[in-house]
Motif scaffolding. Sequence first.
Motif, PDB file in Angstrom:
ATOM      1  N   UNK A  85       0.820  -1.217   0.000  1.00  0.00           N
ATOM      2  CA  UNK A  85       0.000   0.000   0.000  1.00  0.00           C
ATOM      3  C   UNK A  85       0.849   1.260   0.000  1.00  0.00           C
ATOM      4  N   UNK A  86       2.016   1.233   0.661  1.00  0.00           N
ATOM      5  CA  UNK A  86       2.858   2.424   0.669  1.00  0.00           C
ATOM      6  C   UNK A  86       3.597   2.593  -0.661  1.00  0.00           C
ATOM      7  N   UNK A  87       3.984   1.467  -1.281  1.00  0.00           N
ATOM      8  CA  UNK A  87       4.599   1.537  -2.608  1.00  0.00           C
ATOM      9  C   UNK A  87       3.616   2.102  -3.619  1.00  0.00           C
ATOM     10  N   UNK A  88       2.367   1.689  -3.532  1.00  0.00           N
ATOM     11  CA  UNK A  88       1.315   2.201  -4.410  1.00  0.00           C
ATOM     12  C   UNK A  88       1.105   3.701  -4.179  1.00  0.00           C
ATOM     13  N   UNK A  89       1.051   4.111  -2.918  1.00  0.00           N
ATOM     14  CA  UNK A  89       0.849   5.521  -2.576  1.00  0.00           C
ATOM     15  C   UNK A  89       1.957   6.387  -3.182  1.00  0.00           C
ATOM     16  N   UNK A  90       3.196   5.925  -3.046  1.00  0.00           N
ATOM     17  CA  UNK A  90       4.323   6.686  -3.592  1.00  0.00           C
ATOM     18  C   UNK A  90       4.291   6.729  -5.112  1.00  0.00           C
ATOM     19  N   UNK A  91       3.887   5.632  -5.733  1.00  0.00           N
ATOM     20  CA  UNK A  91       3.789   5.604  -7.199  1.00  0.00           C
ATOM     21  C   UNK A  91       2.725   6.585  -7.671  1.00  0.00           C
ATOM     22  N   UNK A  92       1.600   6.622  -6.963  1.00  0.00           N
ATOM     23  CA  UNK A  92       0.549   7.577  -7.304  1.00  0.00           C
ATOM     24  C   UNK A  92       1.060   9.003  -7.162  1.00  0.00           C
ATOM     25  N   UNK A  93       1.797   9.265  -6.075  1.00  0.00           N
ATOM     26  CA  UNK A  93       2.356  10.601  -5.858  1.00  0.00           C
ATOM     27  C   UNK A  93       3.319  10.976  -6.983  1.00  0.00           C
ATOM     28  N   UNK A  94       4.171  10.052  -7.368  1.00  0.00           N
ATOM     29  CA  UNK A  94       5.134  10.332  -8.433  1.00  0.00           C
ATOM     30  C   UNK A  94       4.434  10.650  -9.742  1.00  0.00           C
ATOM     31  N   UNK A  95       3.402   9.877 -10.085  1.00  0.00           N
ATOM     32  CA  UNK A  95       2.678  10.109 -11.329  1.00  0.00           C
ATOM     33  C   UNK A  95       1.987  11.467 -11.342  1.00  0.00           C
ATOM     34  N   UNK A  96       1.649  11.976 -10.161  1.00  0.00           N
ATOM     35  CA  UNK A  96       0.975  13.270 -10.057  1.00  0.00           C
ATOM     36  C   UNK A  96       1.959  14.431  -9.894  1.00  0.00           C
ATOM     37  N   UNK A  97       3.253  14.132  -9.940  1.00  0.00           N
ATOM     38  CA  UNK A  97       4.254  15.184  -9.826  1.00  0.00           C
ATOM     39  C   UNK A  97       4.496  15.681  -8.418  1.00  0.00           C
ATOM     40  N   UNK A  98       4.134  14.869  -7.411  1.00  0.00           N
ATOM     41  CA  UNK A  98       4.396  15.232  -6.021  1.00  0.00           C
ATOM     42  C   UNK A  98       5.829  14.848  -5.695  1.00  0.00           C
ATOM     43  N   UNK A  99       6.630  15.819  -5.301  1.00  0.00           N
ATOM     44  CA  UNK A  99       8.053  15.593  -5.057  1.00  0.00           C
ATOM     45  C   UNK A  99       8.275  14.939  -3.697  1.00  0.00           C
ATOM     46  N   UNK A 100       9.254  14.019  -3.635  1.00  0.00           N
ATOM     47  CA  UNK A 100       9.673  13.411  -2.377  1.00  0.00           C
ATOM     48  C   UNK A 100      10.919  14.124  -1.868  1.00  0.00           C
ATOM     49  N   UNK A 101      10.856  14.570  -0.617  1.00  0.00           N
ATOM     50  CA  UNK A 101      11.997  15.241   0.007  1.00  0.00           C
ATOM     51  C   UNK A 101      12.373  14.531   1.294  1.00  0.00           C
ATOM     52  N   UNK A 102      13.677  14.312   1.470  1.00  0.00           N
ATOM     53  CA  UNK A 102      14.193  13.720   2.699  1.00  0.00           C
ATOM     54  C   UNK A 102      14.643  14.837   3.630  1.00  0.00           C
ATOM     55  N   UNK A 103      14.150  14.796   4.838  1.00  0.00           N
ATOM     56  CA  UNK A 103      14.275  15.915   5.768  1.00  0.00           C
ATOM     57  C   UNK A 103      15.222  15.570   6.907  1.00  0.00           C
ATOM     58  N   UNK A 104      16.335  16.317   6.999  1.00  0.00           N
ATOM     59  CA  UNK A 104      17.245  16.145   8.119  1.00  0.00           C
ATOM     60  C   UNK A 104      16.676  16.748   9.393  1.00  0.00           C
ATOM     61  N   UNK A 105      17.060  16.189  10.528  1.00  0.00           N
ATOM     62  CA  UNK A 105      16.604  16.714  11.810  1.00  0.00           C
ATOM     63  C   UNK A 105      15.201  16.303  12.177  1.00  0.00           C
ATOM     64  N   UNK A 106      14.645  15.301  11.478  1.00  0.00           N
ATOM     65  CA  UNK A 106      13.290  14.829  11.760  1.00  0.00           C
ATOM     66  C   UNK A 106      13.305  13.309  11.952  1.00  0.00           C
ATOM     67  N   UNK A 107      14.086  12.813  12.916  1.00  0.00           N
ATOM     68  CA  UNK A 107      14.216  11.367  13.066  1.00  0.00           C
ATOM     69  C   UNK A 107      13.045  10.739  13.815  1.00  0.00           C
ATOM     70  N   UNK A 108      12.839   9.467  13.572  1.00  0.00           N
ATOM     71  CA  UNK A 108      12.046   8.642  14.484  1.00  0.00           C
ATOM     72  C   UNK A 108      12.882   7.423  14.816  1.00  0.00           C
ATOM     73  N   UNK A 109      12.622   6.871  16.001  1.00  0.00           N
ATOM     74  CA  UNK A 109      13.334   5.695  16.481  1.00  0.00           C
ATOM     75  C   UNK A 109      12.346   4.534  16.530  1.00  0.00           C
ATOM     76  N   UNK A 110      12.645   3.510  15.744  1.00  0.00           N
ATOM     77  CA  UNK A 110      11.747   2.377  15.584  1.00  0.00           C
ATOM     78  C   UNK A 110      12.039   1.353  16.675  1.00  0.00           C
ATOM     79  N   UNK A 111      11.059   1.133  17.545  1.00  0.00           N
ATOM     80  CA  UNK A 111      11.239   0.209  18.646  1.00  0.00           C
ATOM     81  C   UNK A 111      11.312  -1.231  18.150  1.00  0.00           C
TER      82      UNK A 111
END
Length: 276
Positions: A189-215
């Motif tokens: 479902x997340x791969x599909x969501x990203x593919x839909x975003x890409x087809x619509x021209x929604x840019x993906x940005x990686x943001x420094x200083x916004x970490x999460x820690x996965x338990x």
Amino acid sequence: MRIAVITPVAGRHSHLLLQQDGLAAGTRVPDHYVLVTMDDPRAAPLVASRTPAAETVPVPVQDGCLPLAAARNAGARHALEAGADLLVFLDVDCVPGKNTIARYAGNAVDGTLLCGTVAYLPPPPPEGYRLAALPRLAKPHEGRPDPAEGQILRGGDHRLFWSLSFALTAVTWHRIGGFCEEYRGYGGEDTDFARQAADLGVELRWLGGAPVHHQYHHVSRPPVEHLDDILRNGAVFKRRWSKWPMEGWLRDFAEMGLVQYDSRTDMWHKGPPIDS
């Protein structure tokens, strides 16, 4: 800007409580903390008297498959109806850093998906994780970009998007149209969501200083317990995008003799190889 954090929940209550502690300790506490409980009536009472206050949206489980796409959509609808301008999605295992929500809010613009870094924690000590110690326990996942504090990496590869931690404006959410609810259970479902975003021209940005820690929690590699979900959801993705997702897992399953690929139909199936 009114911020909503949206978290699907089905168990892992100790993880949920530490996430709530992380949000409360942040420099920007969300205006709405939306828990989408998937057949989990115990979650809401656990967090009811804690900060930030949680708003619960129940979503039923059908056929034993967690409806993650439907849960995220239900959480987004609730947040938008409450007036949220920014949607931040966190998996229940993810504890945000002190400035994570503030960084998402400060860099959100229409037409972009923002993704922070995710660090996978080792098993907790007997007394459990301590919030202040989390940044010292693990580095960001090596399979994803790791921008420096204050840095933004623009033009990201949508194939690397993951839904553990991401943010987007209400305008961008409406533009993408949410998650496809044909996906049920693990994967796709997340791969599909990203593919839909890409087809619509929604840019993906990686943001420094916004970490999460996965338990930490146990995972199988390959995830054989999710074999049926991966085949079913993979077929949905193939029908929608003419390509199979999660091919690494499928190849691993094939080596174990659990699935087979039919080149005549470009389909993966459960069971031993088809005789040519």
